[in-house]
Design an enzyme around this catalytic site. Structure first.
Site, PDB file in Angstrom:
ATOM      1  N   ASP A   1       0.840  -1.205   0.000  1.00 49.60           N
ATOM      2  CA  ASP A   1       0.000   0.000   0.000  1.00 49.60           C
ATOM      3  C   ASP A   1       0.874   1.254   0.000  1.00 49.60           C
ATOM      4  OD1 ASP A   1       0.734  -0.756   2.672  1.00 49.60           O
ATOM      5  OD2 ASP A   1      -0.670   0.714   3.463  1.00 49.60           O
TER       6      ASP A   1
ATOM      7  N   GLU B   1      -0.002  -1.147   5.664  1.00 55.68           N
ATOM      8  CA  GLU B   1       1.112  -0.774   6.557  1.00 55.68           C
ATOM      9  C   GLU B   1       1.009   0.693   6.926  1.00 55.68           C
ATOM     10  OE1 GLU B   1       5.012   0.922   7.690  1.00 55.68           O
ATOM     11  OE2 GLU B   1       3.772   1.447   5.968  1.00 55.68           O
TER      12      GLU B   1
HETATM   13 ZN   LIG Z   1       6.777   2.384   3.893  1.00 54.66          ZN
END
Ligand SMILES: [Zn+2]
Length: 394
Positions: free
Chosen positions: A74, A140
């Site tokens: 992401d 993340e």
């Molecule tokens: Zn990163």
């Protein structure tokens, strides 16, 4: 220049808008098909909605523990940023000091994933005596959410990685530590009334202010008394309030105020313990508020949390990766990674080491220097060579 394959793969990875709010399945489908063409099967670990997933696979023998190469798929959004190049199309520009490759995620951290994938044919050709595990996560950027599921799955496997390299941008320096973070939202519910009758109300803004001042005092205490961990620019836990909202009009005692704060803790400090003291103070205030109205309350909810990383310098992974990069030193970074969870929850010692710099991450016109990608390609070549030595082990 980085290899044509690295370029081709990065071009594809950048074209998928995998902002954390979006699905990453199309990107993973591309990676799975690429791996499949090389005869490599990979596994997806989905989230509850089925819209996002982690990808995990092992290349090489599957009965021994190897080296995990880990990255997140992401990216942060481009919303509100002023881009002068297309954000989801790889653009190469030549500068005096070398080429820069532009696009959202080039440095954080699709560049690393592209280099890893481009090395897969080499991994298969050697072949490897010690395996390489690939671990690509989702979500993340919004608090290391996705990788937690992957870690739960890896826990059940008979073989977990012996060590890990988290390829976040460190300019290929070997990073052994970063702080942990705990962010929380506080909602104060008071009792409204006309400001002329203020003593009959419970002013939510005032109570929020007292909580914020308590946090500020804690910040000063950490600054003066520690615990201290040298190697960081700010060698102690920081406490910070970022946003406050409350009140409707001056002539109304406000019944609602909310704010967000965070701890960024050194390894010697437990952010959960700090939160517990904060909660104790909040319940004292709550008791006071309830003397006026029993419906008053203070709610505290954790909004994001990740573990700090504190890999000891004598862990094997440190010298191992230093040999791969030729870097004799280690350093710290002031951003979080999934490394803390891999070491604390799964017991996989790891370092952060990847191409590019966070100076360019999360910004408009994000780019990665082509030399950084080349340096990462060299690291992987050495890794593959090392792991293809018979009986070398780890
Ligand atoms: Zn990163």
């Amino acid at each position: 220049m980085p290899s044509d394959l690295t370029y081709e793969i990065l071009q594809q990875l950048i074209s998928f808008d995998t902002t954390s709010a979006n699905s990453n399945l199309q990107l993973l489908d591309y990676i799975q098909q690429y791996l499949q063409r090389h005869g490599v099967d990979s596994h997806l670990v989905h989230d509850d909605s089925g819209r996002k997933a982690n990808l995990y696979t092992t290349i090489g023998p599957d009965h021994i523990a190897g080296v995990m190469l880990s990255g997140h798929t992401d990216t942060v959004p481009v919303t509100g940023q002023n881009w002068t190049v297309p954000s989801h199309q790889l653009t190469v520009k030549t500068h005096a000091d070398g080429a820069r490759w532009y696009g959202r995620g080039t440095t954080d951290m699709k560049g690393f994933i592209a280099v890893v994938l481009a090395a897969v044919p080499d991994m298969l050709a050697q072949p490897l005596h010690t395996p390489i595990h690939l671990a690509f996560s989702y979500d993340e950027e919004i608090g290391c959410i996705g990788v937690r599921r992957l870690i739960e799955t890896l826990r059940q496997l008979p073989i977990k990685p012996a060590m890990g390299i988290i390829g976040e941008p460190t300019s290929m320096k070997v990073v052994t530590a970063h702080k942990g973070k705990l962010a929380a939202k506080v909602t104060v519910t008071g009792k409204e009334c006309h400001s002329g009758m203020a003593p009959y109300g419970v002013n939510a803004v005032n109570y929020a202010a007292r909580l914020i001042v308590w946090l500020e005092q804690l910040a000063w205490q950490k600054r003066s008394s520690g615990p201290f961990e040298y190697g960081y620019e700010i060698p102690y836990t920081t406490v910070h309030t970022g946003v406050v909202q409350g009140g409707e009009a001056l002539n109304i005692v406000p019944n609602h105020c909310e704010f967000v704060f965070e701890f960024r803790n050194v390894a010697a400090e437990s952010p959960r313990d700090l939160l517990a003291s904060f909660r104790r103070y909040a319940s004292e205030l709550e008791a006071e508020m309830r003397q006026v109205d029993p419906n008053c309350r203070i709610d505290i909810a954790i909004t994001s949390e990740y573990a700090g990383l504190a890999t000891a310098n004598d862990e094997e992974v440190v010298s191992f990766v230093q040999q791969l990069t030729g870097e004799a030193t280690t350093t710290t970074v002031n951003f979080g990674t999934e490394g803390g969870l891999f070491s604390q929850v799964l017991g996989v010692p790891n370092v952060v080491c990847g191409p590019g710099s966070m100076d360019q991450g999360h910004k408009p016109d994000e780019y990665i220097e082509s030399q950084q990608l080349e340096a990462c390609e060299r690291m992987l070549k050495r890794l593959i060579k090392r792991l293809s030595q018979p009986n070398e082990g780890l």
